[in-house]
Design an enzyme around this catalytic site. Structure first.
Site, PDB file in Angstrom:
ATOM      1  N   ASP A  61       0.830  -1.196   0.000  1.00 13.42           N
ATOM      2  CA  ASP A  61       0.000   0.000   0.000  1.00 13.42           C
ATOM      3  C   ASP A  61       0.871   1.255   0.000  1.00 13.42           C
ATOM      4  OD1 ASP A  61      -2.737   1.027   0.291  1.00 13.42           O
ATOM      5  OD2 ASP A  61      -1.895   1.932   2.073  1.00 13.42           O
ATOM      6  N   THR A  94      -3.058   5.220  -4.248  1.00 10.26           N
ATOM      7  CA  THR A  94      -2.049   6.044  -3.571  1.00 10.26           C
ATOM      8  C   THR A  94      -0.701   5.932  -4.281  1.00 10.26           C
ATOM      9  OG1 THR A  94      -1.509   4.272  -2.000  1.00 10.26           O
ATOM     10  CG2 THR A  94      -3.167   5.842  -1.329  1.00 10.26           C
ATOM     11  N   THR A  95      -0.362   4.713  -4.709  1.00  6.73           N
ATOM     12  CA  THR A  95       0.916   4.542  -5.397  1.00  6.73           C
ATOM     13  C   THR A  95       0.891   5.321  -6.714  1.00  6.73           C
ATOM     14  OG1 THR A  95       0.901   2.318  -4.479  1.00  6.73           O
ATOM     15  CG2 THR A  95       2.585   2.798  -6.101  1.00  6.73           C
ATOM     16  N   ASP A 390      -8.953  -0.955   1.183  1.00  7.43           N
ATOM     17  CA  ASP A 390      -8.930  -0.463  -0.198  1.00  7.43           C
ATOM     18  C   ASP A 390     -10.152  -0.963  -0.967  1.00  7.43           C
ATOM     19  OD1 ASP A 390      -6.482   0.543   0.505  1.00  7.43           O
ATOM     20  OD2 ASP A 390      -5.462  -0.086  -1.327  1.00  7.43           O
TER      21      ASP A 390
HETATM   22  N1  LIG Z   1      -5.466  -7.272 -14.204  1.00  8.68           N
HETATM   23  C1  LIG Z   1      -4.833  -6.139 -14.365  1.00  8.68           C
HETATM   24  N2  LIG Z   1      -4.215  -5.852 -15.508  1.00  8.68           N
HETATM   25  C2  LIG Z   1      -3.578  -4.698 -15.676  1.00  8.68           C
HETATM   26  N3  LIG Z   1      -3.498  -3.739 -14.753  1.00  8.68           N
HETATM   27  C3  LIG Z   1      -4.115  -3.948 -13.595  1.00  8.68           C
HETATM   28  C4  LIG Z   1      -4.807  -5.157 -13.334  1.00  8.68           C
HETATM   29  N4  LIG Z   1      -5.309  -5.082 -12.086  1.00  8.68           N
HETATM   30  C5  LIG Z   1      -4.928  -3.877 -11.593  1.00  8.68           C
HETATM   31  N5  LIG Z   1      -4.219  -3.197 -12.504  1.00  8.68           N
HETATM   32  C6  LIG Z   1      -3.655  -1.843 -12.374  1.00  8.68           C
HETATM   33  O1  LIG Z   1      -2.828  -1.725 -11.256  1.00  8.68           O
HETATM   34  C7  LIG Z   1      -2.823  -0.376 -10.814  1.00  8.68           C
HETATM   35  C8  LIG Z   1      -3.060  -0.305  -9.321  1.00  8.68           C
HETATM   36  O2  LIG Z   1      -1.964  -0.860  -8.653  1.00  8.68           O
HETATM   37  P1  LIG Z   1      -1.806  -0.749  -7.087  1.00  8.68           P
HETATM   38  O3  LIG Z   1      -3.060  -1.165  -6.434  1.00  8.68           O
HETATM   39  O4  LIG Z   1      -0.555  -1.452  -6.741  1.00  8.68           O
HETATM   40  O5  LIG Z   1      -1.546   0.770  -6.869  1.00  8.68           O
HETATM   41  P2  LIG Z   1      -2.507   1.928  -6.395  1.00  8.68           P
HETATM   42  O6  LIG Z   1      -3.917   1.512  -6.473  1.00  8.68           O
HETATM   43  O7  LIG Z   1      -2.104   3.129  -7.154  1.00  8.68           O
HETATM   44  O8  LIG Z   1      -2.031   2.181  -4.912  1.00  8.68           O
HETATM   45  P3  LIG Z   1      -2.498   1.493  -3.544  1.00  8.68           P
HETATM   46  O9  LIG Z   1      -3.346   0.318  -3.888  1.00  8.68           O
HETATM   47  O10 LIG Z   1      -1.207   1.137  -2.923  1.00  8.68           O
HETATM   48  O11 LIG Z   1      -3.227   2.549  -2.834  1.00  8.68           O
HETATM   49  C9  LIG Z   1      -3.935   0.325 -11.556  1.00  8.68           C
HETATM   50  O12 LIG Z   1      -3.407   1.147 -12.555  1.00  8.68           O
HETATM   51  C10 LIG Z   1      -4.735  -0.821 -12.135  1.00  8.68           C
HETATM   52  O13 LIG Z   1      -5.377  -0.473 -13.316  1.00  8.68           O
HETATM   53 MG   LIG Z   2      -4.651  -0.234  -5.482  1.00  6.35          MG
END
Ligand SMILES: Nc1ncnc2c1ncn2[C@@H]1O[C@H](COP(=O)(O)OP(=O)(O)OP(=O)(O)O)[C@@H](O)[C@H]1O
Ligand SMILES: [Mg+2]
Length: 545
Positions: A61, A94-95, A390
């Site tokens: 996260d 957030t990332t 989340d």
């Molecule tokens: N099956 C998938 N194929 C491609 N991209 C995906 C898939 N599932 C999730 N993603 C992408 O991953 C990203 C989110 O990654 P992640 O959850 O690590 O980061 P975040 O949501 O920005 O931060 P956090 O969850 O730490 O608050 C998004 O851009 C989402 O579209």
């Molecule tokens: Mg996320």
């Protein structure tokens, strides 16, 4: 007068200005962004953080990583704020927001090196972010806020990048059911308060034993061993005054001259406590949940009445109990009526791992529920709790504002494409800033590709080409390792998350870029308490040296 020095800042203050200050800030912010970039997406890595006490946190996260890092640099702290804002507002992304903010600053640095003034960049970024938000509104897909299928997909995508990924389907279901249960219909949609979902965690069993409880779980035990541990068809008295004989506020002295007087005094106390218990049982309650203390004598009488009682329930839990059981909190036992009692199918004390917990469950249409998170170790449970948070947040986001976008960097790529068209209409240096903004957004699909072990340049070429051809939802399919239509694949994210990413990243970048002077006070001795006999105020101290 010549040569006279004027001391304005306190001794030891450090100052950096102009380019130097900008560079230092940008570098600090970039380092922060780089540090979380590798954790983006389902193929992203986790981080292990060790705090000053040696406690270990393992997480993916973004907000938690940055929070635990305890950064010092002021500009780096602003990046941490970006993640925090994102977390508070929408709960996910957030990332992404930190990565985009970092990339905006990196691109700005390049422009500054080409002699574009920071103000021009800030203006360009502002125009680009306004335009980007408009584009996002245009491409967002309207959905039905009560359609479980869509909500589940959104929750699954947010869980896909977490430790829980393996169990994302049941966990997503759980999040959807929890949010739909507490959502309140309003004239123009739904109102959802995420605080109405209590997330309680206990290490033990396995992640798959995580359950949604239609009621509230209290991390407390039944107060007296003689009380029943299980009450079916519970009628619950919610009380926020103590079942104790209160001490007088003034100092009182009682002179007792013989044993009878002592006995009479104690008897009176007992009578008062007994009458309190009678009021509760008279109202028809068979469960008492009390925010304050319960005296031993009162416990004894409650046990005799067959009432299950819990004391020192947290105030926040009392509020949730009201929403879950439909009862009312009584501050004065005289006011306790049968109609004020909360209802639940079952109130039961259970042993969960090494602790006893009281379950108030089977509530009819509860407006507050509990998710009890289980898992093999404390760290696992902690990370599972964050991931479920989340998932709950993204479901809430869509229920509140029923619009979604595709994932995998598809919206970023589409916005970038349209921003480039928009930039053509602008002149000179502002155009450069808008183009830089577009490229910064593309860092999202790029990082997803990189983290999945794909060739980012190759993927970006394909991705741009797909969007040029009008494939709106072409994104990086990290599982198949190619560019694909992610909407078709059911990779959906809340519109609100992407909106907040653009807003907070652009704002933070703008704010950091506008700084051209960093004046940092030295950590003074006075901060740790003034030395004895020394007056406050800096001049004297400064003239000493
Ligand atoms: N099956 C998938 N194929 C491609 N991209 C995906 C898939 N599932 C999730 N993603 C992408 O991953 C990203 C989110 O990654 P992640 O959850 O690590 O980061 P975040 O949501 O920005 O931060 P956090 O969850 O730490 O608050 C998004 O851009 C989402 O579209
Ligand atoms: Mg996320």
């Amino acid at each position: 007068m010549a040569g006279q020095s004027v001391i304005i800042l306190r001794e030891g203050t450090s100052r950096s200005r102009g380019r130097e200050a900008q560079k230092a800030n940008i570098i600090a912010a970039k380092i922060i962004a780089e540090s979380v970039k590798t954790s983006l997406g389902p193929k992203g890595m986790d981080k292990m953080l060790v705090d000053g006490f040696g406690d270990v946190t393992i997480t993916n996260d973004g907000a938690t990583i940055l929070d635990e890092m305890e950064v010092q640099h002021p500009a780096a702290k602003m990046m941490v704020e970006v993640a925090k804002t994102q977390d508070d507002e929408v709960g996910d992304g957030t990332t992404t927001s930190v990565v985009v903010a970092g990339e905006l600053l990196k691109k700005a640095e390049e422009l500054i090196d080409q002699n574009v003034h920071p103000t021009v960049i800030v203006d360009g970024y502002r125009a680009a972010s306004t335009r980007a938000l408009e584009i996002l509104d245009q491409i967002a897909i309207k959905v039905d806020p009560s359609d479980k299928n869509t909500l589940r997909k959104v929750a699954e995508v947010s869980l896909a990048s977490k430790i829980l990924a393996e169990y994302k389907t049941p966990m997503a279901d759980l999040a959807v059911n929890a949010i739909l249960q507490i959502a309140e219909k309003t004239v123009d949609g739904f109102n959802v308060d995420i605080d109405d979902v209590k997330v309680e965690k206990k290490p033990g069993e396995a992640l798959t034993d995580t359950v949604l409880i239609k009621g509230i779980v209290l991390d407390k035990e039944v107060v007296h061993p003689g009380m029943p541990k299980r009450i079916e068809d519970a009628k619950i008295a919610l009380v926020d005054s103590p079942l104790e004989v209160e001490k007088t506020e003034f100092d009182a002295k009682i002179n007792i001259e013989n044993p009878e007087q002592m006995k009479a005094f104690l008897d009176e106390e007992e009578k008062m406590l007994k009458s309190m218990v009678e009021k509760i049982s008279k109202a028809g309650a068979n469960v008492l949940l009390c925010e304050k203390g319960i005296d031993d004598v009162a416990q004894h009488y409650l046990a005799k009445e067959g009432i299950l009682a819990v004391r020192r329930v947290k105030q926040s839990d009392m509020e949730k109990l009201v929403k879950a059981t439909g009862g009312k909190v009584a501050s004065n036992l005289d006011d306790l009526r049968a109609g004020d009692l909360g209802k639940a199918q079952l109130v039961e004390e259970r042993k969960i791992a090494d602790d006893k917990m009281v379950f108030v469950e089977g509530c009819k249409n509860p407006k507050a529920v509990t998710v009890l998170v289980r898992g093999g170790s404390e760290r696992l449970v902690d990370e599972a709790e964050r991931s479920i948070h989340d998932a709950l947040c993204v479901v809430r986001d869509v229920v509140r504002d029923p619009r979604v976008v595709g994932g995998g960097g598809a919206p970023e790529a589409e916005i970038a494409r349209r921003l480039r068209d928009y930039a053509q209409k602008l002149s000179g240096k502002e155009q450069l800033a808008v183009l830089a903004f577009a490229e910064a957004l593309e860092s999202v699909p790029m990082a997803l590709a990189e983290n999945a072990g794909l060739d980012p340049i190759d993927i970006m070429v394909q991705l741009r080409a797909a969007h040029e051809k009008g494939q709106l939802w072409a994104g990086v399919d990290v599982f198949d390792g190619k560019v694909a239509d992610l909407r078709e694949k059911g990779v959906l994210e809340p519109h609100g998350v992407k909106m907040q990413v653009i807003k907070s990243a652009a704002e933070a970048a703008g704010m950091i870029l506008k700084i051209d002077d960093v004046i940092a006070a030295a950590k003074s001795k006075e901060d740790r308490g003034p030395p004895k006999g020394k007056e406050e105020g800096g001049e004297e101290g400064a003239s000493e040296f």
